[in-house]
Scaffold this motif. Structure first.
Motif, PDB file in Angstrom:
ATOM      1  N   GLY A   1       0.533  -1.279   0.170  1.00  8.58           N
ATOM      2  CA  GLY A   1      -0.243   0.176   0.132  1.00  8.58           C
ATOM      3  C   GLY A   1       0.289   1.424   0.082  1.00  8.58           C
ATOM      4  N   LEU A   2       2.144   0.849   0.673  1.00 14.08           N
ATOM      5  CA  LEU A   2       3.396   2.038   0.272  1.00 14.08           C
ATOM      6  C   LEU A   2       3.852   2.377  -0.914  1.00 14.08           C
ATOM      7  N   VAL A   3       3.435   3.552  -1.119  1.00 18.42           N
ATOM      8  CA  VAL A   3       4.357   4.497  -2.955  1.00 18.42           C
ATOM      9  C   VAL A   3       5.779   5.203  -2.185  1.00 18.42           C
ATOM     10  N   THR A   4       6.923   3.278  -2.386  1.00 20.39           N
ATOM     11  CA  THR A   4       8.024   3.526  -2.298  1.00 20.39           C
ATOM     12  C   THR A   4       8.724   3.992  -3.639  1.00 20.39           C
ATOM     13  N   ASP A   5      10.181   3.958  -3.699  1.00 20.06           N
ATOM     14  CA  ASP A   5      10.931   5.368  -4.245  1.00 20.06           C
ATOM     15  C   ASP A   5      10.385   4.581  -5.595  1.00 20.06           C
ATOM     16  N   GLN A   6      10.442   2.763  -6.133  1.00 19.19           N
ATOM     17  CA  GLN A   6      10.151   2.309  -6.668  1.00 19.19           C
ATOM     18  C   GLN A   6       8.658   2.547  -8.021  1.00 19.19           C
ATOM     19  N   ARG A   7       8.191   2.337  -7.106  1.00 20.84           N
ATOM     20  CA  ARG A   7       6.447   2.329  -7.822  1.00 20.84           C
ATOM     21  C   ARG A   7       6.400   3.362  -7.903  1.00 20.84           C
ATOM     22  N   PHE A   8       7.077   4.571  -7.277  1.00 24.55           N
ATOM     23  CA  PHE A   8       6.814   6.228  -7.518  1.00 24.55           C
ATOM     24  C   PHE A   8       7.494   6.343  -9.195  1.00 24.55           C
ATOM     25  N   LYS A   9       8.915   5.733  -8.721  1.00 24.24           N
ATOM     26  CA  LYS A   9       9.074   5.906 -10.594  1.00 24.24           C
ATOM     27  C   LYS A   9       8.665   4.864 -11.385  1.00 24.24           C
ATOM     28  N   ASP A  10       8.097   3.766 -11.055  1.00 26.93           N
ATOM     29  CA  ASP A  10       7.400   4.031 -12.892  1.00 26.93           C
ATOM     30  C   ASP A  10       5.764   4.103 -12.571  1.00 26.93           C
ATOM     31  N   SER A  11       5.586   5.507 -11.930  1.00 23.52           N
ATOM     32  CA  SER A  11       4.111   5.580 -12.128  1.00 23.52           C
ATOM     33  C   SER A  11       4.220   7.195 -12.932  1.00 23.52           C
ATOM     34  N   ARG A  12       5.567   7.751 -12.828  1.00 24.11           N
ATOM     35  CA  ARG A  12       6.088   8.363 -13.469  1.00 24.11           C
ATOM     36  C   ARG A  12       5.233   8.920 -14.667  1.00 24.11           C
ATOM     37  N   PRO A  13       5.558   7.436 -15.661  1.00 26.14           N
ATOM     38  CA  PRO A  13       5.123   7.956 -17.091  1.00 26.14           C
ATOM     39  C   PRO A  13       3.503   8.073 -17.104  1.00 26.14           C
ATOM     40  N   GLY A  14       3.225   9.478 -18.293  1.00 20.94           N
ATOM     41  CA  GLY A  14       2.224   9.550 -18.134  1.00 20.94           C
ATOM     42  C   GLY A  14       0.744   8.086 -18.886  1.00 20.94           C
ATOM     43  N   THR A  15       1.477   7.427 -19.468  1.00 18.21           N
ATOM     44  CA  THR A  15       1.013   6.280 -19.631  1.00 18.21           C
ATOM     45  C   THR A  15      -0.074   4.649 -17.905  1.00 18.21           C
ATOM     46  N   ALA A  16       1.064   5.275 -17.446  1.00 19.19           N
ATOM     47  CA  ALA A  16       1.046   4.056 -16.171  1.00 19.19           C
ATOM     48  C   ALA A  16      -0.674   4.913 -15.758  1.00 19.19           C
TER      49      ALA A  16
END
Length: 463
Positions: A137-152
């Motif tokens: 449930g936590l937005v870790t650094d990696q999960r945040f990085k994976d979410s950066r593209p607008g298509t995520a």
């Protein structure tokens, strides 16, 4: 919830697409569907098997706090998603939502459907949760990085935010055995290793050729790979060599001697699949087992509640993690738990503090244990040494399958950095089905096709 690992990803994607259509939420005003006063809350779940257990907990919560909780289920999952979508648009969300962990929760967070819990989930509350899933449930650094593209699909989540807290955990590769069928074949305890598992299958099919075999929903192509072959390969080879099966080095991939060995072990199940396994969904395979059409069933921790809904008592089954080869690198392999469902507070709740109190209440040891027993599900709360006495043998055996060290634990949630980008489990699962149960390819030809598939992924990644 009857899901394979890849189906879980797809389900999160469906929820993601839905949630991302809810961008008008912030303009919808307050939630008229939440508790109408300071002493009432409303909660929605997509799991019918959780309803009675949650209502029992809610009665205890009201005795302690004076706050009532109305629990409603909307099933199946697609209907639940539609319900949340509609309610978000009209401002009629409940106070608390049960969500699919590590997918749907973040997508709802990105869309503004649920609120950030990072400032609340700490101290005694966090300490009660099993260590391997505390970050769920936590937005870790990696999960945040994976979410950066607008298509995520979860584009817009905030680094460090927490959009859910764990409620239930589980894993794949849990074997269920019909106690009576085994007893009829002279077997009185679960098999201790892979050879014992095969011997038990041989005995039950000899006793009852029609109904003594093994059930698994192989119509869902990834199940054979993710629920059987991968934990079996980890047990036989150890983590480094297991991960190398998916790597670029052809001296260590599925067509290598190590890969051939693992595929040969998997192929040993071929004589024992129940008729029509390749055409059964996960639900259908579990139902067939509950109806006495198979002696063994491979599923997950979540399967127990489904079997109970289909008339099978937990007392009717042995449960154990997929057995390991005695001469393998990890003969005492454990199965790492995944967070399966979590709890989120609706961003429009008029009572977020009371909602968080309810969620924290559910994590308390005695409450979580009662919930687990009533729901036939594994709680995220660490129950300690007393879990066997509290949960009963079937649930306790599944919890015991989680107990291991980092070195001997097969973790299905481990990152995919050892696989090529774009790797799709269903493609590999389709190849495996031709080996077993369909018997259309040999071990060697299956190994060659898996190598070819793997190489194509790595080649595409270089383009």
């Amino acid at each position: 919830m009857r899901i394979s690992f890849s189906r879980n990803v797809r389900r999160a994607a469906v929820a993601a697409a839905t949630a991302l259509s809810l961008t008008t939420l912030s303009a919808c005003g307050g939630s008229s569907g939440s508790g109408s006063d300071a002493n009432s809350l409303e909660m929605w779940t997509f799991k019918q098997s959780h309803v009675a257990a949650l209502r029992t907990a809610a009665a205890e919560f009201e005795k302690r706090t004076g706050i009532s909780v109305k629990v409603e289920a909307y099933t199946p999952d697609d209907a639940y998603t539609t319900k949340v979508q509609s309610a978000a648009k009209t401002g009629d969300l409940p106070d608390v939502l049960e969500v699919h962990s590590d997918g749907e929760d973040r997508v709802f967070g990105a869309a503004g459907v649920v609120s950030d819990l990072s400032g609340d989930f700490k101290g005694a509350w966090a300490d009660r949760i099993q260590g391997p899933v505390q970050q769920s449930g936590l937005v870790t650094d990696q999960r945040f990085k994976d979410s950066r593209p607008g298509t995520a699909r979860d584009h817009g989540i905030e680094k460090g935010a927490r959009y859910s807290v764990p409620l239930t955990v589980g894993t794949f590769g849990i074997v269920y055995a019909n106690r009576k069928t085994l007893a009829d074949a002279g077997i009185t305890e679960p098999p201790a290793d892979w050879a014992g598992f095969l011997a038990a299958l041989k005995a039950t099919t000899a006793k009852d050729p029609k109904n003594g075999g093994l059930a698994l929903g192989l119509k869902v192509q990834a199940t054979g790979l993710t629920w059987v072959l991968q934990p079996l390969a980890f047990s036989q080879l150890g983590q480094v060599k297991y991960e190398a099966l998916f790597g670029k080095d052809k001296s260590a991939d599925f067509a290598s001697p190590d890969g051939i060995k693992v595929l040969g072990l998997y192929d040993q199940l071929t004589p024992y699949w129940m008729p029509g396994s390749q055409s059964l969904t996960i639900d259908q395979a579990d139902q067939a087992f509950a109806q006495g059409k198979a002696a063994f069933d491979i599923g997950g921790t979540f399967t127990l509640a489904f079997l109970q809904q289909n008339g099978m008592s937990p007392d009717d089954v042995f449960t154990f993690g997929l057995p390991s080869p005695k001469d393998g690198a990890v003969p005492d392999r454990a199965l790492g738990p995944l967070a399966l469902t979590g709890l989120s507070v609706a961003a429009t709740s008029k009572q977020p503090e009371n909602a968080r109190k309810w969620m924290e209440f559910l994590s308390e040891g005695k409450i979580a244990a009662r919930f687990a027993k009533d729901a036939s599900d594994v709680p995220a709360t660490e129950l300690g040494a007393e879990s066997s006495a509290v949960l009963g043998p079937a649930l306790a055996a599944m919890v015991d399958s989680f107990k291991g060290t980092p070195e001997n634990t097969y973790d299905p949630s481990r990152g995919n950095e050892f696989r090529a980008p774009g790797y799709e489990q269903d493609d590999a699962g389709e190849i495996l089905a031709d080996l077993t149960p369909l018997k259309q390819q040999s071990v060697e030809e299956t190994a060659r096709q898996l190598r070819q598939l793997n190489s194509s992924y790595w080649a595409a990644a270089r383009q």
